[in-house]
Enzyme design. Structure first.
Site, mmCIF file in Angstrom:
data_model
loop_
_atom_site.group_PDB
_atom_site.id
_atom_site.type_symbol
_atom_site.label_atom_id
_atom_site.label_comp_id
_atom_site.label_asym_id
_atom_site.label_seq_id
_atom_site.Cartn_x
_atom_site.Cartn_y
_atom_site.Cartn_z
ATOM 1 N N ASP A 1 14.832 3.875 38.598
ATOM 2 C CA ASP A 1 15.923 4.929 38.830
ATOM 3 C C ASP A 1 16.011 5.745 37.446
ATOM 4 O O ASP A 1 16.854 5.291 36.713
ATOM 5 C CB ASP A 1 17.295 4.392 39.353
ATOM 6 C CG ASP A 1 18.097 5.441 39.758
ATOM 7 O OD1 ASP A 1 17.637 6.732 39.655
ATOM 8 O OD2 ASP A 1 19.187 5.182 40.063
ATOM 9 N N LYS B 1 29.246 1.205 40.113
ATOM 10 C CA LYS B 1 29.108 2.049 38.797
ATOM 11 C C LYS B 1 30.590 2.072 38.094
ATOM 12 O O LYS B 1 31.406 2.142 38.647
ATOM 13 C CB LYS B 1 28.643 3.481 39.279
ATOM 14 C CG LYS B 1 28.332 4.433 38.213
ATOM 15 C CD LYS B 1 27.593 5.875 38.745
ATOM 16 C CE LYS B 1 27.610 7.015 37.658
ATOM 17 N NZ LYS B 1 26.529 7.707 38.221
ATOM 18 N N GLU C 1 25.602 -0.305 45.459
ATOM 19 C CA GLU C 1 25.413 0.021 44.103
ATOM 20 C C GLU C 1 26.901 0.285 43.539
ATOM 21 O O GLU C 1 27.292 1.518 43.691
ATOM 22 C CB GLU C 1 24.329 0.978 43.952
ATOM 23 C CG GLU C 1 24.093 1.453 42.442
ATOM 24 C CD GLU C 1 22.914 2.542 42.300
ATOM 25 O OE1 GLU C 1 22.274 3.191 43.424
ATOM 26 O OE2 GLU C 1 22.605 2.776 41.095
ATOM 27 N N ASP D 1 22.459 -1.315 38.536
ATOM 28 C CA ASP D 1 21.679 -0.180 37.871
ATOM 29 C C ASP D 1 21.923 -0.220 36.251
ATOM 30 O O ASP D 1 23.119 -0.290 35.936
ATOM 31 C CB ASP D 1 22.254 1.337 38.436
ATOM 32 C CG ASP D 1 21.771 2.410 37.646
ATOM 33 O OD1 ASP D 1 21.369 2.459 36.571
ATOM 34 O OD2 ASP D 1 20.994 3.401 38.502
ATOM 35 N N ASP E 1 19.905 8.331 32.614
ATOM 36 C CA ASP E 1 18.649 8.014 33.615
ATOM 37 C C ASP E 1 17.245 8.399 32.745
ATOM 38 O O ASP E 1 16.798 9.058 33.424
ATOM 39 C CB ASP E 1 18.798 8.666 34.921
ATOM 40 C CG ASP E 1 19.845 8.079 35.659
ATOM 41 O OD1 ASP E 1 19.661 7.079 36.404
ATOM 42 O OD2 ASP E 1 20.807 8.751 35.897
ATOM 43 N N ASP F 1 25.062 7.207 31.568
ATOM 44 C CA ASP F 1 24.165 6.970 32.557
ATOM 45 C C ASP F 1 23.123 8.085 32.561
ATOM 46 O O ASP F 1 23.105 8.888 33.586
ATOM 47 C CB ASP F 1 24.954 6.765 33.870
ATOM 48 C CG ASP F 1 24.028 6.787 35.145
ATOM 49 O OD1 ASP F 1 23.205 5.988 35.065
ATOM 50 O OD2 ASP F 1 24.492 7.148 36.259
ATOM 51 N N TRP G 1 24.831 4.238 47.447
ATOM 52 C CA TRP G 1 25.484 4.803 46.411
ATOM 53 C C TRP G 1 26.322 5.924 46.616
ATOM 54 O O TRP G 1 25.934 6.946 47.355
ATOM 55 C CB TRP G 1 24.599 4.939 45.267
ATOM 56 C CG TRP G 1 25.245 5.528 43.889
ATOM 57 C CD1 TRP G 1 26.411 4.980 43.242
ATOM 58 C CD2 TRP G 1 25.618 6.853 43.634
ATOM 59 N NE1 TRP G 1 26.827 5.806 42.272
ATOM 60 C CE2 TRP G 1 26.336 7.121 42.706
ATOM 61 C CE3 TRP G 1 25.056 8.042 44.300
ATOM 62 C CZ2 TRP G 1 26.731 8.076 41.839
ATOM 63 C CZ3 TRP G 1 25.366 9.181 43.364
ATOM 64 C CH2 TRP G 1 26.311 9.261 42.441
ATOM 65 N N HIS H 1 18.048 -1.408 39.985
ATOM 66 C CA HIS H 1 17.842 0.070 39.649
ATOM 67 C C HIS H 1 17.538 0.073 38.245
ATOM 68 O O HIS H 1 18.582 0.006 37.398
ATOM 69 C CB HIS H 1 18.925 1.148 39.894
ATOM 70 C CG HIS H 1 18.996 1.527 41.211
ATOM 71 N ND1 HIS H 1 19.482 2.573 41.633
ATOM 72 C CD2 HIS H 1 18.104 1.268 42.348
ATOM 73 C CE1 HIS H 1 19.350 2.946 43.067
ATOM 74 N NE2 HIS H 1 18.166 2.099 43.298
ATOM 75 N N HIS I 1 24.726 1.854 34.610
ATOM 76 C CA HIS I 1 26.146 1.792 35.216
ATOM 77 C C HIS I 1 27.063 1.043 34.643
ATOM 78 O O HIS I 1 28.088 0.735 35.510
ATOM 79 C CB HIS I 1 26.055 1.496 36.622
ATOM 80 C CG HIS I 1 25.398 2.783 37.415
ATOM 81 N ND1 HIS I 1 25.329 2.878 39.008
ATOM 82 C CD2 HIS I 1 24.702 3.716 37.007
ATOM 83 C CE1 HIS I 1 24.749 3.792 39.283
ATOM 84 N NE2 HIS I 1 24.130 4.468 38.137
#
Ligand code: RNT
Ligand code: ZN
Length: 414
Positions: free
Chosen positions: A321, A223, A221, A254, A291, A289, A180, A281, A257
């Site tokens: 993640d 995004k 990855e 992810d 997390d 994003d 990433w 993820h 993302h």
């Protein structure tokens, strides 16, 4: 075995669900725990601030400050999370004995303690080049217009693939290496093509050396945007989807993302028509994003159900993640990880035959009824049994263990 569990088994059996085979299947599904929840993605380079659009908020006491503390914390988390587990490392978790080692010069020896730890705990390892939190990453990495800077990051990723292959070989357990990069543009770029062309060439250079897929698999990855890269992110979904399909590597999806209402659960069945394997993820974006700790919400359930319904558990590599520094980090880690297994178990307990038949025969009311009714089946009793069989606590006993560890270990950290 509790009476509740036995009764639950009967109730599921009446819907054609074999609880024991669901449990056996779950035992074979690994989830990769990310090491970076324990120290706010700091790593051991003393690099200073996190950048690349990553932001860990909160300053709850007890952050792991070195490798030993981080491994101790992970050991504790392993006692609280049932199921088959892997450990996901980033290059910044190298241990260099106080010596400065440039990222493009990292070697497997710098991860010797992690390898020993993985062996001791019976964990497969996964890996990530760290293309952020570095003076050469402030203006792009693999897309950088400067050839020297680009070369540095290409060499870093090549070094990481070698390390990953060693992990796979040593542990006899395939490592997944995920790339990433934060590269993008805060404001509208005039030329979006050139950086993407450079990214493609950089990736080709990184992947030029073939590695036995038994040792290492590569993932990229995508995004949509990041903080500081709002107007354009070069490694977009289209970019990497095309790249992964044409190079026969893994795409990493992810959950944070994409656009806030766009879900990765819906992407699994599409991407797997064109790719052998994908990496997830599993995260939780809140408006962006962010997390957040993975909750057992509808999207998490949809992700797990997509994997289980189609028997994709060998082709979907599940990684976590998220990073929350505002609450006890072990609690964040364990709650999120437990939720992943919970969702998988719940998916395995779906009355697949009944729902499938209803859908096939066009009886969509019955399909809806089944999907709604199954939410109130005695799932908790099966989950409790699963935790018991894995020798991990269940319910608030998890919190008791975390509080004890906080008192005895975390509170003593400066
Ligand atoms: C960033 C990506 C990336 C990182 C980790 C630390 O937006 O999600 O996967 O979170 O590599
Ligand atoms: Zn991610």
């Amino acid at each position: 075995m509790s009476e509740c569990f036995n009764r639950a088994k009967e109730i599921y059996a009446a819907l054609g669900v074999d609880v024991e085979s669901a449990i056996s299947r779950l035992n074979e599904i690994p989830v990769s725990l990310h090491c970076w929840q324990g120290d706010d993605v700091a790593g051991f380079e003393n690099a200073g601030t996190l950048d690349g659009g990553l932001a860990v908020t909160g300053n709850y006491p007890g952050r792991a400050r070195n490798a030993e503390e981080l491994r101790n914390d992970i050991s504790e988390v392993l006692k609280l999370v049932p199921g088959k587990k892997r450990l996901n490392l980033h290059a910044i978790y190298a241990e260099t004995n106080g010596k400065k080692v440039e990222r493009n010069e990292l070697e497997t020896a710098h991860f010797a303690n992690w390898l020993d730890f993985a062996k001791e705990k019976n964990l497969g390892l996964d890996f990530n080049p760290t293309c952020f939190a570095h003076p050469l990453a402030t203006n792009g990495t693999l897309t950088h217009a400067d050839e020297g800077i680009r070369k540095f990051w290409i060499e870093h990723a090549i070094a990481c693939r070698k390390i990953a292959a060693d992990f796979g070989k040593e542990l006899k357990n395939t490592c997944v290496t995920n790339i990433w990069i934060p590269d993008g543009s805060k404001d509208t770029p005039y030329d979006r093509l050139a950086p993407r062309k450079r990214l493609m060439d950089s990736l080709d250079a990184i992947l030029a050396e073939k590695i036995d897929p038994a040792y290492n698999l590569d993932a990229v990855e995508c995004k949509l945007f990041g903080i500081g890269a709002e107007s354009c992110t070069y490694g977009s979904h289209e970019f990497y989807m095309g790249y992964a399909v044409s190079r026969n590597i893994l795409l990493c999806l992810d959950a944070g993302h994409f656009h806030p209402t766009e879900v990765i659960s819906d992407k699994i069945s599409s991407t797997l028509l064109y790719l052998n394997d994908i990496l997830l993820h599993v995260s939780r974006g809140v408006r962006w994003d962010s997390d957040h700790v993975v909750c057992w919400d509808n999207e998490l359930q949809a992700i797990a159900s997509e994997i289980v319904r189609h028997g994709f558990e060998k082709r979907v590599h599940i990684g976590l993640d998220y990073f929350d520094a505002s609450i006890n980090r072990l609690a964040a880690w364990s709650i999120g990880a437990r939720n992943m297994y919970k969702a998988l178990l719940f998916a395995l307990l779906e009355p697949a035959k009944l729902i499938g038949d209803a859908e096939k025969s066009g009886d969509l009311a019955t399909r809806l009824m089944l999907l709604e009714e199954l939410r109130s089946l005695p799932f908790g009793a099966v989950w409790k049994e699963y935790c018991d069989r894995n020798n991990v606590p269940c319910g608030m006993a998890v919190m008791d263990a975390i509080k004890t560890y906080e008192r005895n270990v975390l509170a003593k950290r400066g």
